[in-house]
Design a protein around this motif. Sequence first.
Motif, mmCIF file in Angstrom:
data_model
loop_
_atom_site.group_PDB
_atom_site.id
_atom_site.type_symbol
_atom_site.label_atom_id
_atom_site.label_comp_id
_atom_site.label_asym_id
_atom_site.label_seq_id
_atom_site.Cartn_x
_atom_site.Cartn_y
_atom_site.Cartn_z
ATOM 1 N N ASN A 49 0.849 -1.185 0.000
ATOM 2 C CA ASN A 49 0.000 0.000 0.000
ATOM 3 C C ASN A 49 0.889 1.241 0.000
ATOM 4 O OD1 ASN A 49 -2.349 -1.560 0.086
ATOM 5 N ND2 ASN A 49 -2.369 -1.586 2.332
ATOM 6 N N VAL A 50 0.329 2.387 -0.344
ATOM 7 C CA VAL A 50 1.137 3.600 -0.445
ATOM 8 C C VAL A 50 1.688 4.056 0.907
ATOM 9 C CG1 VAL A 50 0.064 4.434 -2.566
ATOM 10 C CG2 VAL A 50 -0.930 5.057 -0.349
ATOM 11 N N ASP A 51 1.156 3.524 1.998
ATOM 12 C CA ASP A 51 1.718 3.848 3.311
ATOM 13 C C ASP A 51 2.726 2.803 3.781
ATOM 14 O OD1 ASP A 51 0.097 1.692 3.898
ATOM 15 O OD2 ASP A 51 -1.127 2.740 5.394
ATOM 16 N N GLY A 52 3.027 1.821 2.920
ATOM 17 C CA GLY A 52 4.003 0.791 3.255
ATOM 18 C C GLY A 52 3.409 -0.462 3.861
ATOM 19 N N SER A 53 2.139 -0.465 4.166
ATOM 20 C CA SER A 53 1.497 -1.644 4.751
ATOM 21 C C SER A 53 1.198 -2.689 3.677
ATOM 22 C CB SER A 53 0.208 -1.245 5.470
ATOM 23 O OG SER A 53 -0.735 -0.697 4.548
ATOM 24 N N ASP A 54 0.838 -3.887 4.118
ATOM 25 C CA ASP A 54 0.483 -4.998 3.231
ATOM 26 C C ASP A 54 1.598 -5.290 2.223
ATOM 27 O OD1 ASP A 54 -1.165 -7.065 2.362
ATOM 28 O OD2 ASP A 54 -2.122 -5.829 0.827
ATOM 29 N N MET A 55 2.849 -5.351 2.716
ATOM 30 C CA MET A 55 4.000 -5.640 1.865
ATOM 31 C C MET A 55 3.949 -7.096 1.404
ATOM 32 S SD MET A 55 6.836 -4.154 0.686
ATOM 33 C CE MET A 55 7.042 -2.788 1.845
ATOM 34 N N LYS A 56 4.086 -7.313 0.074
ATOM 35 C CA LYS A 56 4.040 -8.660 -0.480
ATOM 36 C C LYS A 56 5.137 -8.844 -1.522
ATOM 37 C CE LYS A 56 -0.981 -9.230 0.045
ATOM 38 N NZ LYS A 56 -2.277 -9.419 -0.662
ATOM 39 N N GLN A 57 5.803 -9.989 -1.457
ATOM 40 C CA GLN A 57 6.744 -10.360 -2.502
ATOM 41 C C GLN A 57 5.990 -11.103 -3.587
ATOM 42 O OE1 GLN A 57 10.371 -12.257 -1.216
ATOM 43 N NE2 GLN A 57 10.852 -13.003 -3.277
ATOM 44 N N ILE A 58 6.005 -10.572 -4.805
ATOM 45 C CA ILE A 58 5.198 -11.123 -5.896
ATOM 46 C C ILE A 58 5.964 -12.204 -6.666
ATOM 47 C CG2 ILE A 58 3.866 -10.574 -7.970
ATOM 48 C CD1 ILE A 58 2.820 -9.401 -5.278
ATOM 49 N N THR A 59 7.250 -11.988 -6.930
ATOM 50 C CA THR A 59 8.043 -12.972 -7.660
ATOM 51 C C THR A 59 9.059 -13.623 -6.734
ATOM 52 O OG1 THR A 59 9.721 -11.367 -8.359
ATOM 53 C CG2 THR A 59 7.829 -11.672 -9.813
ATOM 54 N N LYS A 60 9.364 -14.864 -7.051
ATOM 55 C CA LYS A 60 10.439 -15.605 -6.377
ATOM 56 C C LYS A 60 11.169 -16.399 -7.446
ATOM 57 C CE LYS A 60 7.908 -15.917 -2.004
ATOM 58 N NZ LYS A 60 7.317 -16.817 -0.966
ATOM 59 N N LEU A 61 11.643 -15.665 -8.444
ATOM 60 C CA LEU A 61 12.196 -16.279 -9.645
ATOM 61 C C LEU A 61 13.708 -16.398 -9.623
ATOM 62 C CD1 LEU A 61 9.981 -14.404 -12.272
ATOM 63 C CD2 LEU A 61 9.716 -16.762 -11.475
ATOM 64 N N GLY A 62 14.378 -15.596 -8.789
ATOM 65 C CA GLY A 62 15.826 -15.568 -8.817
ATOM 66 C C GLY A 62 16.340 -14.640 -9.904
ATOM 67 N N LYS A 63 17.612 -14.299 -9.802
ATOM 68 C CA LYS A 63 18.279 -13.370 -10.720
ATOM 69 C C LYS A 63 17.642 -11.975 -10.641
ATOM 70 C CE LYS A 63 20.151 -16.925 -13.743
ATOM 71 N NZ LYS A 63 20.357 -17.370 -15.130
ATOM 72 N N ALA A 64 17.567 -11.272 -11.774
ATOM 73 C CA ALA A 64 17.140 -9.867 -11.749
ATOM 74 C C ALA A 64 15.741 -9.705 -12.322
ATOM 75 C CB ALA A 64 18.125 -9.001 -12.535
ATOM 76 N N ASN A 65 14.804 -9.323 -11.472
ATOM 77 C CA ASN A 65 13.422 -9.031 -11.871
ATOM 78 C C ASN A 65 13.156 -7.576 -11.509
ATOM 79 O OD1 ASN A 65 12.455 -12.009 -12.365
ATOM 80 N ND2 ASN A 65 13.589 -12.013 -10.436
ATOM 81 N N TRP A 66 12.830 -6.753 -12.502
ATOM 82 C CA TRP A 66 12.828 -5.318 -12.269
ATOM 83 C C TRP A 66 11.931 -4.617 -13.288
ATOM 84 C CZ3 TRP A 66 15.991 -1.956 -15.662
ATOM 85 C CH2 TRP A 66 16.572 -2.669 -16.714
ATOM 86 N N ALA A 67 11.905 -3.266 -13.231
ATOM 87 C CA ALA A 67 11.101 -2.434 -14.139
ATOM 88 C C ALA A 67 9.642 -2.880 -14.167
ATOM 89 C CB ALA A 67 11.690 -2.423 -15.545
ATOM 90 N N PRO A 68 8.992 -3.013 -12.997
ATOM 91 C CA PRO A 68 7.590 -3.457 -12.989
ATOM 92 C C PRO A 68 6.629 -2.312 -13.263
ATOM 93 C CG PRO A 68 8.290 -3.060 -10.746
ATOM 94 C CD PRO A 68 9.497 -2.788 -11.625
ATOM 95 N N TYR A 69 5.459 -2.655 -13.793
ATOM 96 C CA TYR A 69 4.408 -1.664 -14.020
ATOM 97 C C TYR A 69 3.065 -2.390 -13.986
ATOM 98 C CZ TYR A 69 2.579 2.803 -15.593
ATOM 99 O OH TYR A 69 1.929 4.018 -15.641
ATOM 100 N N PHE A 70 2.080 -1.801 -13.340
ATOM 101 C CA PHE A 70 0.742 -2.397 -13.300
ATOM 102 C C PHE A 70 0.088 -2.338 -14.679
ATOM 103 C CE2 PHE A 70 0.918 -1.547 -8.675
ATOM 104 C CZ PHE A 70 0.391 -2.741 -8.183
ATOM 105 N N THR A 71 -0.653 -3.382 -15.017
ATOM 106 C CA THR A 71 -1.467 -3.353 -16.227
ATOM 107 C C THR A 71 -2.631 -2.384 -16.016
ATOM 108 O OG1 THR A 71 -2.719 -5.255 -15.417
ATOM 109 C CG2 THR A 71 -0.873 -5.712 -16.903
#
Length: 350
Positions: free
Chosen positions: A251-273
Amino acid sequence: MKHTSFSTLIFLFFSSLVFAQAPDEKHLKNVRQLTFGGNNAEAYFSRDSKYISFQSDNPAWGLSCDQIFYMDVEKGLKDPKVRPDFISTSFGRTTCSFFMPNGKEILYGSTHEGGGHACPPVPDMGKKYLWAIYDSFDIYVADLKGKVKRRLTNTPGYDAEATVSPDGKKIVFTSTRNGDLDLYIMDIDGKNVKQITHELGYDGGAFFSPDSKKLVFRASRFSSEEEKTEYKENLKKNLVAPTNMEIFTCNVDGSDMKQITKLGKANWAPYFTPKGDKIIFASNHHSQRGYDFQLYMINADGTNLQKITTESNFNAFPMFSYDGKKLIFSSNRNNGGTRDTNLFIADWVD
């Protein structure tokens, strides 16, 4: 018949350069190249989806490090060899531009005041791939003629990677003001700065969800004390190793932190559809060589991973237009065997 100049013919050719559709890039249609030389990246749409801001170090434009420009998406560049007008000052190094809500201003990170007029030195990476986190970066807002209107940050350390919420009220950015690379949120005028992330590691490249209630970002986390020590030592030198990162939301206040990927290596440049239910991002988790980044899409709950691109070995920095019809991204497809990375735009197919 009126005389047509050679440069006009070049423009007409390049501006209509649409590629044959790769059969396995089923979400992309009418892929069109927008830039033609150098490294062009982080292209982001204006609210009306008619313009983009972007950064480039194109040597044909007399550049030795990244500067900020903008472009009419339909018109493109009048001549690919002629440099467009600066949005940035032309001094120092810049990064991470983004349109302000009024469509008449662009914010970006720059070293031009704290680091002098020259491009800051590129770090000696040795045998490892490292990013420089220049402590002279601050965040500025300029009009479309390149006049700096205001400075939003003025603290010791790195302040950059700023983006604006769709509702136009907030800015999220990355800063080292607390000694680590964390996310912060401020009001659109730079006031009421609040720290959002607190865990050790590089939290960056954040974007808001379409309803402005959530953030998606990349983060490095550590499984050993040795990794933590290496990160801290690099950070003391204003360096970071971006080789192990995963996608997170909160959330924009930092709450409800979730890790979405667990793929290893470099996962970056995310954007919501556009609907906010999925995330598009760049990853090399599939690659044996390391430098093979493709775009992937995943549900916001971490399920249903899909591969979006297959052409070339670098595809990153995706952003959807605000109307949800277009996707812009950086790629080194069609670069003639050079190391050039250019901007491409495509119709998005759900």
